[in-house]
Structure formats: structure tokens, C-alpha cells
Design an enzyme around this catalytic site. Structure first.
Site, short mmCIF file in Angstrom:
data_model
loop_
_atom_site.label_atom_id
_atom_site.label_comp_id
_atom_site.label_asym_id
_atom_site.label_seq_id
_atom_site.Cartn_x
_atom_site.Cartn_y
_atom_site.Cartn_z
N GLY A 11 0.81 -1.21 0.00
CA GLY A 11 0.00 0.00 0.00
C GLY A 11 0.84 1.26 0.00
O GLY A 11 2.07 1.21 0.06
N TYR A 12 0.18 2.42 -0.04
CA TYR A 12 0.91 3.68 -0.08
C TYR A 12 1.70 3.91 1.21
O TYR A 12 2.87 4.30 1.16
CB TYR A 12 -0.06 4.85 -0.30
CG TYR A 12 -0.66 4.90 -1.69
CD1 TYR A 12 0.04 4.45 -2.81
CD2 TYR A 12 -1.95 5.39 -1.88
CE1 TYR A 12 -0.52 4.51 -4.07
CE2 TYR A 12 -2.52 5.44 -3.14
CZ TYR A 12 -1.80 5.01 -4.24
OH TYR A 12 -2.36 5.06 -5.48
N SER A 34 2.90 -8.85 1.51
CA SER A 34 1.74 -8.43 0.72
C SER A 34 0.89 -9.65 0.41
O SER A 34 1.40 -10.64 -0.12
CB SER A 34 2.17 -7.76 -0.58
OG SER A 34 1.05 -7.57 -1.43
N ARG A 36 -1.44 -9.47 -1.80
CA ARG A 36 -1.79 -9.32 -3.22
C ARG A 36 -0.66 -9.70 -4.16
O ARG A 36 -0.89 -10.16 -5.28
CB ARG A 36 -2.22 -7.88 -3.51
CG ARG A 36 -3.53 -7.46 -2.87
CD ARG A 36 -3.90 -6.06 -3.29
NE ARG A 36 -2.99 -5.06 -2.74
CZ ARG A 36 -2.68 -3.92 -3.34
NH1 ARG A 36 -3.18 -3.65 -4.54
NH2 ARG A 36 -1.87 -3.05 -2.76
N CYS A 147 -3.34 10.95 10.03
CA CYS A 147 -2.66 12.10 9.43
C CYS A 147 -3.34 13.42 9.75
O CYS A 147 -2.69 14.38 10.18
CB CYS A 147 -2.54 11.91 7.92
SG CYS A 147 -4.10 11.63 7.06
N SER A 178 -4.17 10.29 -1.92
CA SER A 178 -3.41 9.15 -1.38
C SER A 178 -3.87 8.76 0.01
O SER A 178 -3.61 7.65 0.46
CB SER A 178 -1.91 9.47 -1.36
OG SER A 178 -1.64 10.59 -0.52
N ALA A 182 -4.13 2.72 -1.56
CA ALA A 182 -3.84 2.24 -2.91
C ALA A 182 -4.98 1.42 -3.50
O ALA A 182 -5.02 1.19 -4.71
CB ALA A 182 -2.57 1.39 -2.89
N ASN A 308 0.70 13.65 4.29
CA ASN A 308 -0.08 12.63 4.99
C ASN A 308 0.62 11.27 5.04
O ASN A 308 0.39 10.49 5.96
CB ASN A 308 -1.45 12.47 4.34
CG ASN A 308 -1.36 12.16 2.85
OD1 ASN A 308 -0.91 13.00 2.06
ND2 ASN A 308 -1.79 10.99 2.44
#
Length: 341
Positions: A11-12, A34, A36, A147, A178, A182, A308
Site C-alpha cells: 500500500g501507499y 503483501s 496481493r 494524518c 493518497s 492504494a 499525509n
């Protein structure tokens, strides 16, 4: 050197943790999990890491033992997996919302379901060096704040620490795309997001609970999705107590953040950047704070800005790790941002 593993690394936020740790002189990134992309190279979803690492994603089952475990997993997931992962590392740093709140009933109210590990809430220290530096020294369970909550708390803390404002605060937050992650859905398609100013969470935003917990105020928060990809700007509208002057407010900010390595007080009278602006903070771990007082009025705007994904997430996590290990807080976080961008 210590060995680190990152769960939710595709992810981000997970990618930003990887970016910062791969440049950290005292950390070896030993695993990136991950669900994925198991077996795929890390620089697939994170092309900015090309040539920086040959690391490939692994599964959770392939994890072994590490010094620190970063959990960049979705909200409501960490509390379900912590019991099986906690034994893998002495120190766990959670970047989800699952352990930010100390009260299980408040969690239920804001997240819409019961907490599944309420007995562990008291074990977590806020991953917020400006507020919990002494607690972080030696902490083994660390929960990084949200954030927009982090930005609002840094804007308000000098005012609440010295009792300068009344308790009711309107928090108006603006955030880039963002922040939705993601795997965000239809609302973050380019065709839907581009050019839009989308107001969401018009009441009961979960970050209200974090702000109230940290600052002792009664916040009412709204958040707006803006055109930017990264960045958060928060405007806190409040009222000074009777007799408080602008000079006292400015002095409170300067006292509170005089020794903080990553909080900068913006106090310019004029110019394009006379108030905090996230654009110049992208990629950095800085939070800029400032304020504006309406003439002949007690109405105060406390303003803050940050990236963030960095000070609002991964950067705060790495800074907390530095404090936890007794290292210089700037280690691995020296990038100052860019201008122009």
C-alpha cells in the site's frame, strides 16, 4: 543494525515505510508482506524503489523473527492479527487506527464495531514524539496517529497546553487522494476525483476522537478531498479566552516547538507561504504550524500542514522508532521537501 519487517507493504503507507527504512543507516528491511503480490518484486507497485532494492514480497506465513514489525494494515485488521504476529518482534509499530484510542467504547462509537482486543489498548503508546517522547523510550507497542489528527493536534497543542482557547473547536481538514489508500474505490477514480472538492464525513469523523483524547477539546470535524495526491492542511477555528493577546499566542507556539526537530512555526506577515502549505512539505517529515487572529476579535485560526504519508504516517513511525531505540530523531528523515514542485 536492526532487522525490520513491514506488513501491508504494497500500500501507499507501506511503500513509504519501505522508502524511509531502505534509506535508514541502522535498519535492514528483512521482509515485506503483501497478500496481493507474494513473490513479486517490491518495485512493481513502488516504482520509485527501482534500483534501490531487490526485495520481493512474501506472505505472512513466511515471516520469521525481527527486531521491529511495522503494521501498515487496514483499519480493523490489526486488532485481529496482532495476537499471532506480536511474538515475531519485540517492538510492534501499528499505522492503522486500531490502537490509537484508549477507550474501547469510544472506538466502537467512531469505528462502528466493537474492538476485538480491548485488553491490549493500554499497552500501546502514541507514536507521536512531540507528545509522548518519554513514553516512547523503551516502548514495545506503538500506535501512530492519523494524518489529519496529527496535523490538528500539533496546531492545537500549544494553545491547549497553556489554556489559551475555549474548548469548542471546528476542525476543517483538506486531504489529497493518497489518504484513501492504494485500493480506494470509485470515489478516487481520476474521472471522479479530478477537479472535485468532495466533502466527506460531515459529522463523527474518527479523527475527532484522537483530537479530543490528545488535546482535551470538543472538536467538530469535517474533511474535504482536494485535487492533490499528497498533503494535508488543517484549519482549526476556535476562540481565545478573554484577555489573551496575539503576542501570547505566538510565544506559546515558539515555546512549545522550540526544540522540536520536525515542527516549524510559520510566522511570516506576508508572502505566498505565510501560512502552512503542504505543497512544500511533500516527501518530508516536517509539520508546519501557524495561526491567524481576526482583528479586534477573539476568533483564532490555527493552521497546520504536513505530508499525509510521511509526518502523517510512515515518517512519524520511523521517528518513533528512532526515539524508541535512543537514536537521533532525524536519522533517515533528513529530506527537507522540494520547491518548486
Amino acid at each position: 543494525m536492526i532487522r525490520a519487517a513491514v506488513v501491508g507493504a504494497a500500500g501507499y503507507i507501506g511503500g513509504e515505510v519501505l522508502r524511509l527504512l531502505l534509506g535508514h543507516p541502522r535498519v535492514e528491511v528483512a521482509a515485506a508482506v503483501s497478500s496481493r503480490f507474494p513473490g513479486k518484486r517490491v518495485d512493481g507497485p513502488h516504482p520509485n524503489l527501482r534500483g534501490v532494492t531487490d526485495l520481493t514480497f512474501c506472505t505472512e506465513e513466511q515471516l520469521t523473527e525481527y527486531d521491529v514489525l511495522f503494521l501498515a494494515t487496514p483499519h480493523r485488521t490489526t486488532m485481529r492479527m496482532l495476537s499471532r504476529l506480536a511474538a515475531l518482534a519485540k517492538t510492534v509499530i501499528d499505522l492503522s487506527g486500531d490502537f490509537r484510542l484508549r477507550d474501547a467504547e469510544v472506538f466502537r462509537r467512531y469505528y462502528g464495531e466493537p474492538h476485538e482486543a480491548p485488553e491490549l489498548l493500554d499497552e500501546f503508546v502514541p507514536g507521536f514524539p512531540e507528545l509522548a517522547r518519554e513514553q516512547l523510550t523503551g516502548a514495545d507497542r506503538i500506535a501512530v496517529p492519523g494524518c489529519m489528527a496529527a496535523a490538528a493536534i500539533l496546531a492545537l497543542t500549544p494553545l491547549t497546553d497553556e489554556g489559551l482557547i475555549e474548548p469548542d473547536v471546528d476542525v476543517d481538514a483538506r486531504t489529497g487522494s493518497s489518504g484513501s489508500g492504494a485500493t480506494a474505490g470509485e470515489a478516487n477514480l481520476h474521472a471522479e476525483r479530478s477537479g472535485a472538492l468532495r466533502l466527506f464525513a460531515t459529522s463523527g469523523h474518527r479523527h475527532e476522537a484522537e483530537i479530543a483524547q490528545a488535546c482535551g477539546v470538543r472538536p467538530t470535524m469535517t474533511a474535504t478531498g482536494v485535487e492533490a495526491v499528497r498533503g494535508v492542511q488543517v484549519v482549526c477555528r476556535t476562540r481565545l479566552r478573554e484577555g489573551i493577546t496575539e503576542q501570547e499566542v505566538r510565544a506559546a507556539y515558539r515555546r512549545r516547538y522550540a526544540e522540536e526537530p520536525f515542527v516549524r512555526v510559520v510566522a511570516q506577515r506576508r508572502g505566498l507561504y505565510r501560512l502552512p502549505e503542504p505543497k512544500i512539505l511533500l516527501g518530508s517529515n516536517f509539520c508546519d504550524v501557524g495561526f491567524a487572529l481576526q482583528p479586534d476579535s477573539r476568533r483564532l485560526l490555527a493552521v497546520s500542514a504536513l505530508d499525509n504519508l510521511v509526518k502523517g504516517g510512515a515518517g512519524n513511525a520511523v521517528q518513533s522508532l528512532n526515539v524508541r531505540m535512543g537514536w537521533p530523531e532525524r536519522l533517515g528523515l533528513e529530506f527537507p521537501g522540494l520547491h518548486p514542485v
